[in-house]
Write a protein that holds these residues in place. Structure first.
Motif, PDB file in Angstrom:
ATOM      1  N   ARG A  87      23.257   3.969  18.130  1.00 14.86           N
ATOM      2  CA  ARG A  87      24.361   3.330  17.402  1.00 14.86           C
ATOM      3  C   ARG A  87      23.789   2.204  16.549  1.00 14.86           C
ATOM      4  O   ARG A  87      23.016   1.380  17.041  1.00 14.86           O
ATOM      5  CB  ARG A  87      25.392   2.779  18.398  1.00 14.86           C
ATOM      6  N   ALA A  88      24.146   2.179  15.273  1.00 14.14           N
ATOM      7  CA  ALA A  88      23.607   1.147  14.365  1.00 14.14           C
ATOM      8  C   ALA A  88      24.741   0.528  13.560  1.00 14.14           C
ATOM      9  O   ALA A  88      25.595   1.244  13.019  1.00 14.14           O
ATOM     10  CB  ALA A  88      22.585   1.777  13.423  1.00 14.14           C
ATOM     11  N   VAL A 141      31.382   7.774  12.910  1.00 15.37           N
ATOM     12  CA  VAL A 141      31.342   6.445  12.273  1.00 15.37           C
ATOM     13  C   VAL A 141      32.574   5.665  12.674  1.00 15.37           C
ATOM     14  O   VAL A 141      33.609   6.251  13.011  1.00 15.37           O
ATOM     15  CB  VAL A 141      31.299   6.538  10.715  1.00 15.37           C
ATOM     16  N   ALA A 142      32.444   4.332  12.635  1.00 19.76           N
ATOM     17  CA  ALA A 142      33.606   3.454  12.764  1.00 19.76           C
ATOM     18  C   ALA A 142      33.837   2.844  11.395  1.00 19.76           C
ATOM     19  O   ALA A 142      32.887   2.413  10.722  1.00 19.76           O
ATOM     20  CB  ALA A 142      33.333   2.380  13.804  1.00 19.76           C
ATOM     21  N   LEU A 143      35.090   2.839  10.992  1.00 20.08           N
ATOM     22  CA  LEU A 143      35.461   2.346   9.659  1.00 20.08           C
ATOM     23  C   LEU A 143      36.565   1.318   9.814  1.00 20.08           C
ATOM     24  O   LEU A 143      37.314   1.353  10.796  1.00 20.08           O
ATOM     25  CB  LEU A 143      36.015   3.502   8.814  1.00 20.08           C
ATOM     26  N   ASP A 146      41.974  -0.963   4.818  1.00 23.29           N
ATOM     27  CA  ASP A 146      42.552  -2.070   4.045  1.00 23.29           C
ATOM     28  C   ASP A 146      43.384  -3.057   4.858  1.00 23.29           C
ATOM     29  O   ASP A 146      43.462  -4.223   4.527  1.00 23.29           O
ATOM     30  CB  ASP A 146      43.506  -1.444   3.013  1.00 23.29           C
ATOM     31  N   SER A 147      44.007  -2.538   5.937  1.00 23.18           N
ATOM     32  CA  SER A 147      44.914  -3.404   6.705  1.00 23.18           C
ATOM     33  C   SER A 147      44.173  -4.110   7.832  1.00 23.18           C
ATOM     34  O   SER A 147      44.755  -4.899   8.565  1.00 23.18           O
ATOM     35  CB  SER A 147      46.059  -2.564   7.282  1.00 23.18           C
ATOM     36  N   GLY A 148      42.870  -3.803   8.016  1.00 21.95           N
ATOM     37  CA  GLY A 148      42.106  -4.443   9.094  1.00 21.95           C
ATOM     38  C   GLY A 148      42.108  -3.618  10.363  1.00 21.95           C
ATOM     39  O   GLY A 148      41.750  -4.112  11.432  1.00 21.95           O
ATOM     40  N   THR A 149      42.496  -2.343  10.281  1.00 19.83           N
ATOM     41  CA  THR A 149      42.539  -1.474  11.462  1.00 19.83           C
ATOM     42  C   THR A 149      41.238  -0.661  11.554  1.00 19.83           C
ATOM     43  O   THR A 149      40.756  -0.146  10.542  1.00 19.83           O
ATOM     44  CB  THR A 149      43.737  -0.496  11.344  1.00 19.83           C
ATOM     45  N   LEU A 150      40.699  -0.573  12.794  1.00 17.29           N
ATOM     46  CA  LEU A 150      39.476   0.223  13.006  1.00 17.29           C
ATOM     47  C   LEU A 150      39.831   1.693  13.185  1.00 17.29           C
ATOM     48  O   LEU A 150      40.775   2.026  13.905  1.00 17.29           O
ATOM     49  CB  LEU A 150      38.775  -0.248  14.278  1.00 17.29           C
ATOM     50  N   LEU A 151      39.057   2.567  12.541  1.00 17.38           N
ATOM     51  CA  LEU A 151      39.255   4.007  12.663  1.00 17.38           C
ATOM     52  C   LEU A 151      37.933   4.615  13.084  1.00 17.38           C
ATOM     53  O   LEU A 151      36.889   4.065  12.752  1.00 17.38           O
ATOM     54  CB  LEU A 151      39.604   4.646  11.306  1.00 17.38           C
ATOM     55  N   THR A 152      37.960   5.725  13.803  1.00 15.86           N
ATOM     56  CA  THR A 152      36.700   6.454  14.016  1.00 15.86           C
ATOM     57  C   THR A 152      36.836   7.844  13.413  1.00 15.86           C
ATOM     58  O   THR A 152      37.924   8.409  13.364  1.00 15.86           O
ATOM     59  CB  THR A 152      36.328   6.581  15.515  1.00 15.86           C
ATOM     60  N   ALA A 166      32.579  11.743   1.922  1.00 18.21           N
ATOM     61  CA  ALA A 166      34.017  11.564   1.677  1.00 18.21           C
ATOM     62  C   ALA A 166      34.605  10.620   2.719  1.00 18.21           C
ATOM     63  O   ALA A 166      35.283  11.042   3.656  1.00 18.21           O
ATOM     64  CB  ALA A 166      34.706  12.922   1.707  1.00 18.21           C
ATOM     65  N   LEU A 167      34.318   9.318   2.564  1.00 16.00           N
ATOM     66  CA  LEU A 167      34.943   8.334   3.451  1.00 16.00           C
ATOM     67  C   LEU A 167      36.418   8.229   3.075  1.00 16.00           C
ATOM     68  O   LEU A 167      36.749   8.385   1.894  1.00 16.00           O
ATOM     69  CB  LEU A 167      34.304   6.956   3.225  1.00 16.00           C
ATOM     70  N   PRO A 168      37.311   7.943   4.040  1.00 15.51           N
ATOM     71  CA  PRO A 168      38.698   7.708   3.643  1.00 15.51           C
ATOM     72  C   PRO A 168      38.733   6.583   2.608  1.00 15.51           C
ATOM     73  O   PRO A 168      37.923   5.651   2.676  1.00 15.51           O
ATOM     74  CB  PRO A 168      39.367   7.273   4.952  1.00 15.51           C
ATOM     75  N   PRO A 169      39.637   6.656   1.609  1.00 11.79           N
ATOM     76  CA  PRO A 169      39.632   5.665   0.528  1.00 11.79           C
ATOM     77  C   PRO A 169      39.841   4.244   1.041  1.00 11.79           C
ATOM     78  O   PRO A 169      40.543   4.036   2.025  1.00 11.79           O
ATOM     79  CB  PRO A 169      40.817   6.093  -0.366  1.00 11.79           C
ATOM     80  N   ARG A 170      39.211   3.296   0.368  1.00 11.06           N
ATOM     81  CA  ARG A 170      39.349   1.870   0.669  1.00 11.06           C
ATOM     82  C   ARG A 170      39.028   1.548   2.121  1.00 11.06           C
ATOM     83  O   ARG A 170      39.799   0.853   2.806  1.00 11.06           O
ATOM     84  CB  ARG A 170      40.757   1.356   0.296  1.00 11.06           C
ATOM     85  N   THR A 171      37.924   2.097   2.610  1.00 12.00           N
ATOM     86  CA  THR A 171      37.477   1.735   3.957  1.00 12.00           C
ATOM     87  C   THR A 171      36.067   1.163   3.889  1.00 12.00           C
ATOM     88  O   THR A 171      35.314   1.455   2.960  1.00 12.00           O
ATOM     89  CB  THR A 171      37.468   2.956   4.924  1.00 12.00           C
ATOM     90  N   ILE A 172      35.755   0.361   4.900  1.00 13.77           N
ATOM     91  CA  ILE A 172      34.404  -0.195   5.039  1.00 13.77           C
ATOM     92  C   ILE A 172      33.758   0.452   6.252  1.00 13.77           C
ATOM     93  O   ILE A 172      34.388   0.528   7.323  1.00 13.77           O
ATOM     94  CB  ILE A 172      34.472  -1.721   5.230  1.00 13.77           C
ATOM     95  N   LEU A 173      32.540   0.932   6.079  1.00  9.86           N
ATOM     96  CA  LEU A 173      31.828   1.490   7.216  1.00  9.86           C
ATOM     97  C   LEU A 173      31.313   0.337   8.074  1.00  9.86           C
ATOM     98  O   LEU A 173      30.660  -0.574   7.565  1.00  9.86           O
ATOM     99  CB  LEU A 173      30.669   2.361   6.728  1.00  9.86           C
TER     100      LEU A 173
END
Ligand SMILES: Cc1cc2nc3c(=O)[nH]c(=O)nc-3n(C[C@H](O)[C@H](O)[C@H](O)COP(=O)(O)OP(=O)(O)OC[C@H]3O[C@@H](n4cnc5c(N)ncnc54)[C@H](O)[C@@H]3O)c2cc1C
Length: 293
Positions: A87-88, A141-143, A146-152, A166-173
């Motif tokens: 995990r990095a 990945v964890a992303l 925009d709203s500050g919610t973590l997604l995997t 193809a990351l979901p739009p407007r997400t930060i990895l």
């Protein structure tokens, strides 16, 4: 932004916010959304060409806990008989991760030796070399949205293709889990050394650049086409096509983003005129067009 890009080009960022924890990032994203403030995230800046007018909104840099890496499962411990999981955090440097995997006797990332980006940038760009890329190694990945919610997300859902994901739009990895094979440490080291030597011999790694400027057209090499068009060494101001590798643009001192973009257009038009091939930038052109508020 010139100090945050390996090309040493780019105007001012309206605001720069370094973020050290997932909780801080979540609060920041929520606040930016509430206040309708635009943002972008930058990794090591080794693939960005930022406009001379700079970046509007908030430019986010990840640091602190986003720089940690660890082995989370050994081969045969839930990672599958032949795989181990690492995990990095998104801000880990690719060369650091290659060194870590080598020390753990894990194979798969050798191709990445000498790619000067972060894990976040590498996954978003599906960084690759010598016929391999990072995409197939990504387990999950964890992303953060925009709203500050973590997604995997599972690696396969990112639909990795040539230099894109193809990351979901407007997400930060935020972090990635990579799946690697146990291997012989000496063989891994030797392969890394060979790739590094090949890079030194064929790429201007000591000069300011952002790596390969254009994607290779199907079945062709962008560098070869540029060279065949007689453009090796061609310059606009201090922006020059490298004499060593024609798909690298070098900043010889005080190139502006406009110089780089003019050089890009000249190369595209010349290559199209000679060979009928449209070269598409591999690098991320940021600013102006990307502005969002
Ligand atoms: C000398 C040299 C050699 C290179 N060789 C190669 C090579 O062999 N192969 C190759 O593929 N590339 C190569 N590159 C290009 C570059 O190093 C890679 O694309 C790298 O993976 C980019 O990572 P970065 O952290 O620098 O990303 P940045 O340049 O900072 O950003 C690139 C893009 O990713 C986005 N991004 C960055 N971090 C995140 C995040 N956490 N979440 C969401 N989006 C994010 C940015 O918004 C931007 O759109 C080379 C560059 C140089 C200078």
């Amino acid at each position: 932004m010139s100090q945050f890009s390996t090309l040493r080009v780019g105007g001012p960022a309206e605001a720069i916010v370094p973020v050290a924890t997932v909780a801080e990032l979540s609060r920041l994203m929520g606040w930016l959304q509430k206040n309708e403030i635009g943002w972008q995230v930058v990794g090591r800046g080794s693939n960005i060409l930022v406009s001379d007018s700079g970046l509007a909104g908030v430019t986010i840099f990840l640091e602190g806990e986003f720089r940690t890496m660890e082995k989370v499962a050994d081969a045969g411990e839930g990672a599958g008989e032949e795989r181990a999981l690492i995990r990095a955090g998104a801000a880990c440097l690719l060369p650091g991760l290659v060194a870590y995997c080598t020390s753990q006797g894990l194979s798969g990332l050798e191709f990445a030796v000498g790619i000067p980006g972060s894990i976040g940038g590498a996954i978003v760009m599906n960084a690759g070399a010598w016929g391999s890329a990072i995409g197939p190694l990504v387990e999950s990945v964890a992303l953060m949205d925009d709203s500050g919610t973590l997604l995997t997300r599972k690696g396969e859902s990112l639909e990795f293709s040539y230099r894109q994901a193809a990351l979901p739009p407007r997400t930060i990895l935020v972090e990635a889990t990579l799946s690697l094979r146990p291997g012989d440490r000496d063989v891994i080291k030797k392969t890394c050394r060979q790739y590094q030597e090949k890079r030194r011999a064929t790429q201007p790694i000591a000069e300011p650049s952002i790596g390969s400027f254009f994607k290779n057209p199907p079945g062709e090499s962008a560098g070869r086409l540029i060279e065949k068009a007689g453009l090796k060494g061609f310059a606009v101001g201090d922006a020059r096509v490298s004499a060593l590798h024609a798909n690298f643009f070098i900043n010889e001192g005080s190139a502006s983003a406009a110089d780089m973009l003019n050089l890009m257009h000249h190369v595209q038009e010349t290559v199209y005129g000679r060979f009928g091939v449209r070269l598409e930038p591999e690098v991320c052109i940021m600013g102006e067009n990307q502005r969002k508020k």
